[in-house]
Design an enzyme around this catalytic site. Sequence first.
Site, mmCIF file in Angstrom:
data_model
loop_
_atom_site.group_PDB
_atom_site.id
_atom_site.type_symbol
_atom_site.label_atom_id
_atom_site.label_comp_id
_atom_site.label_asym_id
_atom_site.label_seq_id
_atom_site.Cartn_x
_atom_site.Cartn_y
_atom_site.Cartn_z
ATOM 1 C CG HIS A 20 -0.226 0.531 2.882
ATOM 2 N ND1 HIS A 20 0.667 1.121 2.682
ATOM 3 C CD2 HIS A 20 -0.438 -1.178 3.455
ATOM 4 C CE1 HIS A 20 0.481 0.242 4.286
ATOM 5 N NE2 HIS A 20 0.292 -0.766 4.461
ATOM 6 C CG HIS A 23 3.877 -1.775 2.532
ATOM 7 N ND1 HIS A 23 2.768 -2.572 2.515
ATOM 8 C CD2 HIS A 23 4.441 -2.167 3.969
ATOM 9 C CE1 HIS A 23 2.415 -2.629 3.610
ATOM 10 N NE2 HIS A 23 3.028 -2.149 4.163
ATOM 11 C CB CYS A 130 -3.940 -11.004 21.993
ATOM 12 S SG CYS A 130 -5.153 -11.013 20.048
ATOM 13 C CB CYS A 133 -1.847 -8.869 18.400
ATOM 14 S SG CYS A 133 -2.615 -8.305 19.113
ATOM 15 C CB CYS A 147 -6.419 -8.041 22.993
ATOM 16 S SG CYS A 147 -5.574 -7.696 21.660
ATOM 17 C CG HIS A 150 -7.406 -9.270 18.539
ATOM 18 N ND1 HIS A 150 -6.175 -8.873 17.895
ATOM 19 C CD2 HIS A 150 -7.506 -9.384 16.547
ATOM 20 C CE1 HIS A 150 -5.870 -9.068 16.813
ATOM 21 N NE2 HIS A 150 -6.483 -9.152 15.641
ATOM 22 C CE LYS A 299 -1.313 3.800 12.654
ATOM 23 N NZ LYS A 299 -0.350 3.285 13.272
ATOM 24 C CE LYS A 302 1.538 -3.363 10.554
ATOM 25 N NZ LYS A 302 2.693 -4.192 10.617
HETATM 26 N N1 MSP Z 1 8.340 -7.024 8.889
HETATM 27 C C1 MSP Z 1 8.034 -5.422 9.766
HETATM 28 C C2 MSP Z 1 9.460 -4.780 9.607
HETATM 29 C C3 MSP Z 1 10.404 -5.744 9.990
HETATM 30 S S1 MSP Z 1 12.149 -4.478 9.584
HETATM 31 C C4 MSP Z 1 13.654 -5.565 9.871
HETATM 32 C C5 MSP Z 1 7.250 -4.443 9.699
HETATM 33 N N2 MSP Z 1 6.479 -4.597 8.491
HETATM 34 S S2 MSP Z 1 5.315 -3.915 7.494
HETATM 35 O O1 MSP Z 1 4.771 -4.502 6.316
HETATM 36 O O2 MSP Z 1 4.333 -3.823 8.627
HETATM 37 O O3 MSP Z 1 6.018 -2.571 7.798
HETATM 38 C C6 MSP Z 1 5.843 -1.063 8.151
HETATM 39 C C7 MSP Z 1 6.820 -0.859 7.280
HETATM 40 O O4 MSP Z 1 5.836 0.390 6.184
HETATM 41 C C8 MSP Z 1 6.621 0.463 8.278
HETATM 42 O O5 MSP Z 1 7.561 1.157 9.220
HETATM 43 C C9 MSP Z 1 6.684 2.035 6.897
HETATM 44 O O6 MSP Z 1 8.112 1.615 6.004
HETATM 45 C C10 MSP Z 1 5.851 1.936 6.224
HETATM 46 N N3 MSP Z 1 4.253 1.742 6.313
HETATM 47 C C11 MSP Z 1 3.700 1.281 6.722
HETATM 48 N N4 MSP Z 1 2.520 1.698 7.039
HETATM 49 C C12 MSP Z 1 2.753 3.512 6.814
HETATM 50 C C13 MSP Z 1 2.109 4.759 6.531
HETATM 51 N N5 MSP Z 1 1.128 4.695 6.882
HETATM 52 N N6 MSP Z 1 2.657 5.567 6.368
HETATM 53 C C14 MSP Z 1 3.822 5.411 5.582
HETATM 54 N N7 MSP Z 1 4.760 4.155 5.903
HETATM 55 C C15 MSP Z 1 4.214 3.251 6.915
HETATM 56 O O7 MSP Z 1 6.648 -3.906 10.357
#
Ligand code: MSP
Length: 654
Positions: A20, A23, A130, A133, A147, A150, A299, A302
Amino acid sequence: MSNETFYLTTPIYYVNATPHLGHAYTTILADTMARFQKLRLGPEQVYFLTGTDEHGDKIVQAAAQGGESPQAYADRISGIFQETWKRLGLAPNQFIRTTSEPHKRAVQRFLQQIYDAGDIYFGEYGGHYCFGCERFYTEKELQDGQCPDHQTVPAFIKEQNYFFRMGKYQEWLIDHIHRHPDFIRPERFRNEVLSFLKEPLEDLCISRPSARLTWGIPLPFDDRYVTYVWFDALINYISALGWPDGDAFRLFWPAAQHLIAKDILKPHAIYWPTMLKAAGLPPYRHLNVHGYWKVEEAKMSKSRGSVVRPLDLADKYGVDAFRYFVLREMTFGLDAGFSEDALVARLNADLANDLGNLYSRVLKLIQRYYDGRITYTPGDEGLADAAHAAVADVTAAMERFAFSEALSTIWNLVSSTNKYLVTNEPWKRDPGDPRTKAVLFTAAETLRMIATLLLPFLPQTADRMLRGLGVTEPTTPLRFETACPSPSRIEAQEWRVQEAQSLFPRIQTTAAKPLLRKPPLTPALSPTISSPPREGEDAGEGGEYAEQITIEEFRRVDLRVAEVIEAAAIPGSKKLVKLRVRLKDEERTVVAGLKVHYPPESWPGKRIILAANLKPASLMGITSQGMVLAAEDEAGRIVLLTPEAPIDSGSKVR
Ligand code: MSP
């Protein structure tokens, strides 16, 4: 050839969701930075890593829902990430997967090393777990015993597990952060970490019994357990470089910088450096932390739905327009709101109007006047000088990961070039006049530098611009030092420009209109995924701006440019200064609380912005007829707002 290297990583993304905006944003930042550093240092000196995080319960659950094996599921989703990055034009040096054999071997070796050093021990842990989570909650974190994500009552689980002696390294970490002030940046996140470290640091549970979780890497010293989440994921940053023996590890680890969002600050700022220390490895150089994109107040994440899919936007508006918008719109370290209408507005104003028009105007005139040929014609070096200075300013901004600031520096140059043309009006001049040639050469030369500076930010557009401007091999590695020479190094040469083609089509506002209404997102951008944060992550914070107002409400404030004629201290006041200002033919007295930042002697001659229709107010017995505008940052630094170029006093600010 420089010996300096640069290594940049993104988080590895969980495969329980498809890519999304969040990422894409982090990966676009990293790609831009890597391209920038490649131009600065040479391509072989830079390494850019991204990838996917593929172990854990949630992956098992997601796979089971679709009737797939965890491996087949991880292969499929990881493939979608790789495909998406390719279609967005993102070019990592490596895409790492935590299910790959070299990564698994490195994780086991790392664990064994710390275990042998005595920093992993076997102990018992009891807590509220949980399953949704995949984490334990403390009493304090539960809401009415449930939790918070959830709304289910967690199970109380007592089990034996392995623990990492993280607490042992607390003092070392605090000291390291103090001795390296930009270890974690921007500063607000450094402060957040230091304040967290004021409490005693608990040891970290790093295993799960294989009876409960099989989809993980077995502990090398006890195969009844698998390693849990961060002790697997974080190690990707070194396993990707072939740790312990890889040449890439030796070359790039000393220059390591991580890029993450604030949600995973704690694992990166606390777990990871202490893990490295325990393994006898030096810490990374910088942790760069950005804010969160929010869609429609919430925000974008996920855990709460509302997800923007990057490919939908890139398909609709073009990869570079999407890239420009996210790079320009978010100040590094702060949250930003995402809206499609803001994207369209930037596309039309900055890309189609400012940059696109400048480019086609210059190329068309050179075609029309000189059949596309333009030779070095001395005359106006001021603009080329400004372009050369912009390289230094952009480099300084990029050193701080200030992407938006870097782009605004480049756009200042675009504006100066547009102004230069408006002032010199080459379209009204005789093509045979050497002065006309000098103006068009200078504009083309500056555009060439603008295009070079834009290569990391808008790769496809900058490439087209360079080709259009007659730079024959724009795809061979260009280096700033050769592509943006100082004016004295420009040799007498001839350029052959191509037919001008539109860089960015303007988006018709009628087409964009429906998007301006709320909700601004099309169905294609609606929620696709949902899952709660994991241990060590946080849910972020709320918005930072005042309530929204309409344009009509905003227009009720009459903002004017005013010239300060004289200024004086007000006896008995530490903060106030009394100003006499001119607005066209009128003079007024205004009291401003800015004496500490701007003493009386600094005011005369300044042009300021005044809220001119405020009801008069009495301050220390003086009637103030308006209010001076200034900006204040989080550190309390105050700067005065002034017009960017000379303009008559009394001019209206719109
Ligand atoms: N797998 C772990 C990270 C392990 S690193 C050794 C993880 N994955 S995640 O899929 O949840 O990715 C989190 C990252 O995605 C955030 O730190 C950021 O880089 C990006 N983002 C996810 N949602 C975001 C926003 N809404 N806004 C900006 N970046 C965000 O955590």
